[in-house]
Design a protein around this motif. Structure first.
Motif, short mmCIF file in Angstrom:
data_model
loop_
_atom_site.label_atom_id
_atom_site.label_comp_id
_atom_site.label_asym_id
_atom_site.label_seq_id
_atom_site.Cartn_x
_atom_site.Cartn_y
_atom_site.Cartn_z
N LEU A 305 10.03 30.81 -24.29
CA LEU A 305 8.86 30.93 -23.32
C LEU A 305 9.45 32.06 -22.24
N THR A 306 8.32 32.27 -21.56
CA THR A 306 8.58 33.21 -20.33
C THR A 306 7.65 32.45 -19.05
N PRO A 307 7.91 32.95 -18.00
CA PRO A 307 7.06 32.44 -16.88
C PRO A 307 5.69 32.53 -16.98
N ALA A 308 5.35 33.97 -17.63
CA ALA A 308 4.06 34.32 -17.95
C ALA A 308 3.20 33.42 -18.65
N ASP A 309 4.17 32.87 -19.69
CA ASP A 309 3.57 31.88 -20.99
C ASP A 309 3.13 30.67 -20.05
N VAL A 310 3.74 30.09 -19.08
CA VAL A 310 3.27 28.83 -18.44
C VAL A 310 2.52 29.24 -17.27
#
Length: 493
Positions: A305-310
């Motif tokens: 996961l990346t910050p953008a995903d969450v």
């Protein structure tokens, strides 16, 4: 393991989320009304529980206010960002920070048994200095507001991530729900609902985390193998993590307990012979909570996961994993209830602490002839005012992690002057006030220029140095025995 395998459960509707938020509030509202009718007769009962809190409720109250949004969400976030070093630097100082209060709490409870607030102690300690007590009062109020808004922010992040509820609606609803039941019983309500919340936090967190790993083929072994693809993520002593947030957080956590009226209110409310044991067991029992929630950060790393995903804010990684990995809805609800319990109990506890400051350090100090009936209502209304101000700040869209670190940096400026004022008789007004002001003015500037590590060390060093230099330059020494004989504010009516 791949993030494309993660999908939100279609059963997580906005209606379900709103029902959980309101339902928790209604249960606690009923409890608060019963508590009010049985135990709360006046302002003294409202803000200090008649100094009758025992070991069990004391531990529950302390754990619940310390297990705030930061503990249950930032533990996952820091693990997600730094790996095991993030979990280490987050967990280890947390429990110790609670236990560090014990010698200070015992000293003040013995020397000033009829106390209510730490600002009241400073007022008496520095010969009725309104400057010294005013600085502490303002600092405490500001810190409490930040605690409330951080937990409002935490609730908003969880509810918007899991149930797609608009974060602004979640913020406003949380303010309304928590302050509605807090308004009735004050500290008694905070203590009893907080004890219930402690059970709601600890038991579901363990069950949910075990279930998350159980859904992954190979379980924890698979997760650790994926995380090991970046060796730095499995290093416990990663200097980048220590410099990036760990050392700052460690000092901040100490300041968050030692320099926080939320905890000093408990010191004077718990029975004298149980104060040390309550804080000791609270520190010990707290440790499993962030460890459980922090493990979700490792799952986030393993799935790539990346910050953008969450949603851009990494504190959402825990709620995202729980709501997207395929858990039964009942377990997702249990996780959400644990988060709500953590946030609600801390907002409740902080609001109660704010009411004690308003009653003792503002109204009774500057308007001592205020009647008991008027004081009672002012005390209650201060809780509502604090929640409204905090909500306005949250609605501005401030970043969660930045709020936490800024809060701790400011509280750290009070840490050494306060500790020295309790333990070192030569601490004087000039050193106390000068240490706080100089550390904020210089240390916060250095923090902005050179980062968290330099800023935090500067704040601690400057505040301590100013206090010590001023104390050594003066030959006067305060007799701590005088605290017990100074005129005490009496709120028993």
């Amino acid at each position: 393991m791949d993030k494309t395998q993660l999908a939100a459960s279609p059963e997580l509707t906005q209606g379900l989320g709103l029902t959980l938020m309101i339902g928790c509030g209604l249960v606690f509202l009923v409890m608060a009304y019963v508590i009010k009718s049985k135990l709360v007769r006046n302002t003294h009962d409202f803000i200090i529980s008649n100094r009758r809190i025992g070991l069990g409720f004391g531990v529950g109250a302390i754990v619940s206010v310390w297990t705030w949004a930061m503990a249950v969400m930032m533990s996952s976030a820091m693990t997600f960002q730094w790996g095991l070093s993030g979990l280490f630097w987050f967990v280890v100082p947390n429990g110790f920070a609670i236990m560090a209060v014990i010698p200070l709490a015992k000293a003040l409870r013995r020397r000033m048994p009829a106390g209510y607030t730490i600002s009241q102690f400073i007022h008496n300690r520095f010969e009725q200095s309104r400057v010294a007590s005013g600085v502490v009062t303002v600092t405490m109020i500001f810190g409490i507001l930040l605690e409330i808004l951080i937990n409002l922010k935490g609730t908003a992040v969880v509810m918007s991530t899991v149930f797609t509820i608009d974060w602004r609606l979640a913020t406003l609803l949380t303010v309304f729900v928590v302050l509605a039941y807090s308004y009735f019983g004050g500290l008694w309500t905070s203590v009893m609902t907080g004890t219930v919340n402690t059970w709601m936090i600890t038991v579901p967190s363990a069950i949910v985390v075990v279930a998350v790993f159980g859904l992954i083929d190979g379980g924890a072994t698979t997760v650790f193998n994926k995380v090991a693809e970046d060796p730095a993520k499995l290093s416990v002593m990663n200097w980048d993590a220590a410099a990036g947030f760990g050392i700052t957080l460690a000092f901040g956590l100490l300041a968050a307990t030692v320099a926080d009226q939320t905890f000093w209110q408990k010191v004077w409310a718990i029975r004298p012979n149980q104060v040390g044991r309550a804080f000791l067991w609270s520190g010990v029992l707290f440790y499993p909570i962030p460890i459980c929630f922090g493990a979700l950060g490792l799952v986030g790393i393993a799935y790539g996961l990346t910050p953008a995903d969450v949603g851009g804010d990494i504190v959402a990684v825990g709620p995202y994993i729980v709501s997207h990995i395929g858990l039964p809805v009942i377990l997702i609800v249990a996780y959400v209830l644990a988060i709500l319990a953590a946030c609600y109990s801390t907002i409740d506890g902080a609001s109660s602490a704010l009411s004690s400051i308003v009653a003792v350090d503002i109204v009774k100090r500057y308007a001592p002839k205020t009647s008991e009936s008027k004081l009672f209502y002012i005390t209650k209304l201060s809780m509502l005012a604090g929640g409204i101000v905090a909500a306005i700040i949250v609605l501005s869209g401030a970043d969660f992690t930045s709020l936490v670190l800024t809060t701790y940096a400011l509280k750290t400026s009070v840490l050494m002057p306060l500790v020295l004022s309790i333990l070192w008789p030569r601490t004087n007004t000039l050193g106390f006030v000068g240490g706080i002001v100089a550390s904020i003015a210089i240390g916060m500037t250095l923090r902005g220029l050179y980062g968290e590590l330099v800023g935090t060390i500067s704040i601690v060093a400057i505040s301590a140095a100013v206090v010590i230099i001023a104390g050594l330059a003066s030959s006067r020494s305060f007799d701590m025995g005088e605290l017990g004989v100074k005129r005490a504010i009496n709120l028993e009516g």
